[in-house]
Design an enzyme around this catalytic site. Structure first.
Site, PDB file in Angstrom:
ATOM      1  N   HIS A 158      -1.511  17.253 -26.014  1.00 42.38           N
ATOM      2  CA  HIS A 158      -1.479  15.827 -25.679  1.00 42.38           C
ATOM      3  C   HIS A 158      -2.702  15.054 -26.135  1.00 42.38           C
ATOM      4  CE1 HIS A 158       2.060  16.905 -23.474  1.00 42.38           C
ATOM      5  NE2 HIS A 158       2.212  15.704 -22.986  1.00 42.38           N
TER       6      HIS A 158
ATOM      7  N   HIS B 136       7.256   9.977 -27.795  1.00 39.11           N
ATOM      8  CA  HIS B 136       6.182  10.768 -27.197  1.00 39.11           C
ATOM      9  C   HIS B 136       6.361  12.266 -27.485  1.00 39.11           C
ATOM     10  CE1 HIS B 136       3.072  12.064 -24.468  1.00 39.11           C
ATOM     11  NE2 HIS B 136       3.941  12.747 -23.740  1.00 39.11           N
TER      12      HIS B 136
ATOM     13  N   HIS C  83      -1.766  11.809 -28.019  1.00 33.44           N
ATOM     14  CA  HIS C  83      -2.156  10.447 -27.643  1.00 33.44           C
ATOM     15  C   HIS C  83      -2.855   9.748 -28.802  1.00 33.44           C
ATOM     16  CE1 HIS C  83      -2.120  11.560 -23.085  1.00 33.44           C
ATOM     17  NE2 HIS C  83      -0.929  11.221 -23.537  1.00 33.44           N
TER      18      HIS C  83
ATOM     19  N   LYS D  32       6.102  23.217 -14.147  1.00 32.58           N
ATOM     20  CA  LYS D  32       5.198  22.105 -13.846  1.00 32.58           C
ATOM     21  C   LYS D  32       4.836  22.091 -12.367  1.00 32.58           C
ATOM     22  CE  LYS D  32       4.000  17.358 -14.602  1.00 32.58           C
ATOM     23  NZ  LYS D  32       4.234  16.094 -15.316  1.00 32.58           N
TER      24      LYS D  32
ATOM     25  N   ARG E  69      -4.544  21.647 -13.715  1.00 29.02           N
ATOM     26  CA  ARG E  69      -3.502  20.723 -14.130  1.00 29.02           C
ATOM     27  C   ARG E  69      -3.663  20.294 -15.589  1.00 29.02           C
ATOM     28  NH1 ARG E  69      -0.456  16.064 -10.634  1.00 29.02           N
ATOM     29  NH2 ARG E  69       0.654  15.155 -12.378  1.00 29.02           N
TER      30      ARG E  69
ATOM     31  N   ASN F  24      -1.648  19.274 -20.459  1.00 24.73           N
ATOM     32  CA  ASN F  24      -1.962  18.386 -21.571  1.00 24.73           C
ATOM     33  C   ASN F  24      -2.028  19.119 -22.904  1.00 24.73           C
ATOM     34  OD1 ASN F  24      -2.148  15.831 -20.288  1.00 24.73           O
ATOM     35  ND2 ASN F  24      -4.013  16.540 -19.296  1.00 24.73           N
TER      36      ASN F  24
ATOM     37  N   GLU G 163       8.486  18.941 -24.760  1.00 23.26           N
ATOM     38  CA  GLU G 163       7.822  19.266 -23.486  1.00 23.26           C
ATOM     39  C   GLU G 163       8.410  20.542 -22.877  1.00 23.26           C
ATOM     40  OE1 GLU G 163       5.196  17.772 -22.076  1.00 23.26           O
ATOM     41  OE2 GLU G 163       5.090  15.765 -22.955  1.00 23.26           O
TER      42      GLU G 163
ATOM     43  N   ARG H 230       0.809  -1.237   0.000  1.00 26.53           N
ATOM     44  CA  ARG H 230       0.000   0.000   0.000  1.00 26.53           C
ATOM     45  C   ARG H 230       0.834   1.275   0.000  1.00 26.53           C
ATOM     46  NH1 ARG H 230      -3.077  -2.843   3.746  1.00 26.53           N
ATOM     47  NH2 ARG H 230      -4.832  -3.936   2.790  1.00 26.53           N
TER      48      ARG H 230
ATOM     49  N   GLU I  36      -5.683  16.864 -10.383  1.00 25.83           N
ATOM     50  CA  GLU I  36      -6.388  17.181 -11.613  1.00 25.83           C
ATOM     51  C   GLU I  36      -7.885  17.323 -11.383  1.00 25.83           C
ATOM     52  OE1 GLU I  36      -5.275  14.384 -14.704  1.00 25.83           O
ATOM     53  OE2 GLU I  36      -4.604  16.063 -15.896  1.00 25.83           O
TER      54      GLU I  36
ATOM     55  N   LYS J 149       2.307  11.490 -11.139  1.00 26.55           N
ATOM     56  CA  LYS J 149       1.499  10.542 -11.914  1.00 26.55           C
ATOM     57  C   LYS J 149       2.319   9.282 -12.162  1.00 26.55           C
ATOM     58  CE  LYS J 149      -1.795  13.408 -14.410  1.00 26.55           C
ATOM     59  NZ  LYS J 149      -2.331  13.738 -15.742  1.00 26.55           N
TER      60      LYS J 149
END
Lengths: 381, 381
Positions: free
Chosen positions: A269, A286, A273, A247, A262, A266, A205, A141, A257, A163
């Site tokens: 993005h 990417h 994606h 960031k 936040r 993106n 980025e 956990r 988010e 993330k």
């Protein structure tokens, strides 16, 4: 300039504090002017033990590509300091962000006697950081993690913000957790062996931060892009730390988010994606997909009357100077639309995009007609 | 007495507030005196929509054992209120807490179009709550969850505190997350179909709260144990809510098990996990193993001079009156020791146990000699 290392020759470091209440942590951006690789590993061990002074069991999860240059030297250095080290290699490439690889890691950790006091040290790019970070977030956990990104992309992107996660078939990052590291060490010496294409991919980025919320940084990039291309240490340290600061500001406002803030990260993005998914993961890096996606997003903003052509021109110039792609001739438009419709940023079935209004400012725009989206894609094929 | 339901006949409810800052939530303990099964389902839907007023997509993950009695009626009730419902059944039994079943759920959620606004409704016992809760904690990096426990054990234990997770081969709950629900609904009407052995198993955890931190509740149990055995509605509501209050106090002090306070909930559990693992999961119900484990822990406390015989006698009497086992003749002592050595509560290789000093007070005791542990096991074979 920040405090100097205690035990090593004078070096230049920047310390960035990511403010997240009791989950706050520090990013150390180290330059490489006056250190060699051996000294850099000693410095990393110092930095880790400075923050995690109770460390007794280090669990090194490293990308196989940096095993000999970073993971194994750090393993020897920590072992030499009487710390128990367990180490596993993660195969390079996006396919490692799978349920199967995650399950393999969990079972390996069990067999290695990892317990809740163990500290995971994730060494590699975004794939390693995401996978190892998620394994750490969920084993017993939640274990503490040190992230040591070794690609420009992961230094400026995935190492900040917590993330972590893996992909499901056809759905990138669909499973994961928000799990903040205890420490991030971004040492540009680890970039020395990074292939040009991967290095350049990270610049997409970096440029993104200028567009979304830091116009001064965008201007700095316009002036210094050649030094960055040549991996000049000083320029790199500046670019990495300003990107991380950017960031960190955004993430600090909206850790999970929820407020929408936040989401500005993106930018480009949603298109990226869709490009990656339809091209098959791995066809484009990417950052390359993000570069093309930023171009599409800028065109969409212009078509909606939200931005002017000058924004697109400045962005295009910087991307081209960085040797990043700005077109995607193989675009499968219906396929991309289908992917975008099930993007996590879709709410109640409506397409939403992060769109710029000027260099340094973007907004989250919902309820966008698909015909505009199609036109924005077709402007960059 | 708490506020009455708005749309239904007078009923008796207790509302327990679990204080965890911005992760606080409410447990509604509903009695069944004046409602029938149909009314109970309507009331559940009311309670869910009262707390989650923006619910548009409910993802019901229900134990197959309560499909016809709870999950399907609730699905129809929510659908009738124009809420999109996706539903999947989870096979009964501990084997569902596996990587394979988790992966199956994740992929099913993707195919069902689950997104970050969806709300998971977990219906069943601890297995369902732990598995569905962990799937919810990790899908799209975290969905809201309503827990509807349908066993006494899960009402008084796993529904409070936010622990979710799965097992690895040979290691119970080794992977998981702390993930607080948005709402817990414990309606004793769902216990009507619970087999006696499972019901009684839950009483072990109820009795545990008396021993670890609520001497008045322990005394109440001594007086009211017969009513509880007979599943008297009023006694049940009292036992469930006092158990939840007890657990909420402990969890509120130590959400992530960092201060050591939360560890007291593991009274009897270090032995119990070892019993379950060596007997093969499923031979004994969890509560049965806990009952035996509490006996072993009490004997260990006595051997160490920390508690007197009277404590063990009172505990024994209550467990026997509840028809719970107090001995484990098949104990595999070396096997149990091996399991205990890799228990998550082990730190730096030393065995630690939660041991009582008197009814209503336990302490975490470390560095215990294995010979005492062996003797404590052998006192109850």
């Amino acid at each position: 300039l920040e405090p100097q290392s205690k035990t090593l020759p004078t070096t230049k470091e920047k310390h960035i504090h990511v403010e997240l209440g009791d989950r706050s942590y520090k990013i150390i951006v180290s330059g490489s002017e006056v250190t060699n690789a051996t000294q850099a590993i000693v410095r990393m061990a110092d930095q880790i033990l400075d923050v995690l002074s109770d460390l007794t069991h280090a669990v090194i999860l490293g990308d196989e590509a940096v095993a000999s240059s970073v993971s194994e030297p750090l393993e020897r250095e920590l072992s030499g300091r009487k710390i128990r080290v367990s180490a596993a290699q993660i195969p390079s490439g996006e396919t490692s962000k799978s349920v199967a690889e995650l399950a393999r890691l969990w079972e390996w950790m069990l067999s290695a006697g990892v317990d809740r006091r163990s500290v995971v040290i994730a060494i590699g790019g975004g794939v390693t950081g995401d996978l190892a970070g998620f394994a750490a977030a969920t084993y017993a956990r939640g274990l503490r993690v040190v992230q040591i990104p070794t690609t420009l992309l992961s230094m400026v992107d995935s190492s900040v913000g917590g993330k972590t996660g893996i992909n499901l078939p056809g759905a990138k990052n669909m499973v994961g957790a928000f799990w903040q590291p205890s420490l991030v060490i971004a040492d540009s010496i680890t970039l020395n062996t990074l292939p040009d294409r991967e290095y350049v991919s990270g610049l997409a980025e970096v440029i993104k931060y200028g567009v979304i919320e830091d116009p001064d940084f965008f201007h700095w990039l316009e002036v210094n892009i050649q030094s960055l291309i040549c991996r000049d240490s000083g320029a790199l340290r500046e670019a990495i730390s300003r990107s991380c600061e950017s960031k960190a500001r955004v993430v600090g406002d909206d850790e999970r988010e929820t407020s929408g803030r936040r989401a500005i990260l993106n930018y480009g993005h949603t298109f990226a994606h869709a490009i990656e998914a339809t091209a098959g993961y791995g066809q484009l890096l990417h950052g390359e997909a993000v570069a093309i996606g930023m171009q599409m997003a800028a065109s969409l903003a212009i078509a909606l009357g939200r931005a002017d052509q000058n924004l697109l021109d400045r962005q295009t110039r910087l991307l081209v100077q960085s040797n990043l792609p700005i077109k995607f001739p193989e675009a499968n438009v219906p396929g991309m639309l289908e992917i975008m419709r099930r993007d996590k940023k879709v709410e109640y079935g409506k397409l939403r995009f992060v769109l710029p209004t000027k260099i340094g400012h973007v907004e989250l725009v919902g309820n966008i007609d698909e015909s505009h989206v199609v036109a924005a894609i077709q402007a960059h094929v």
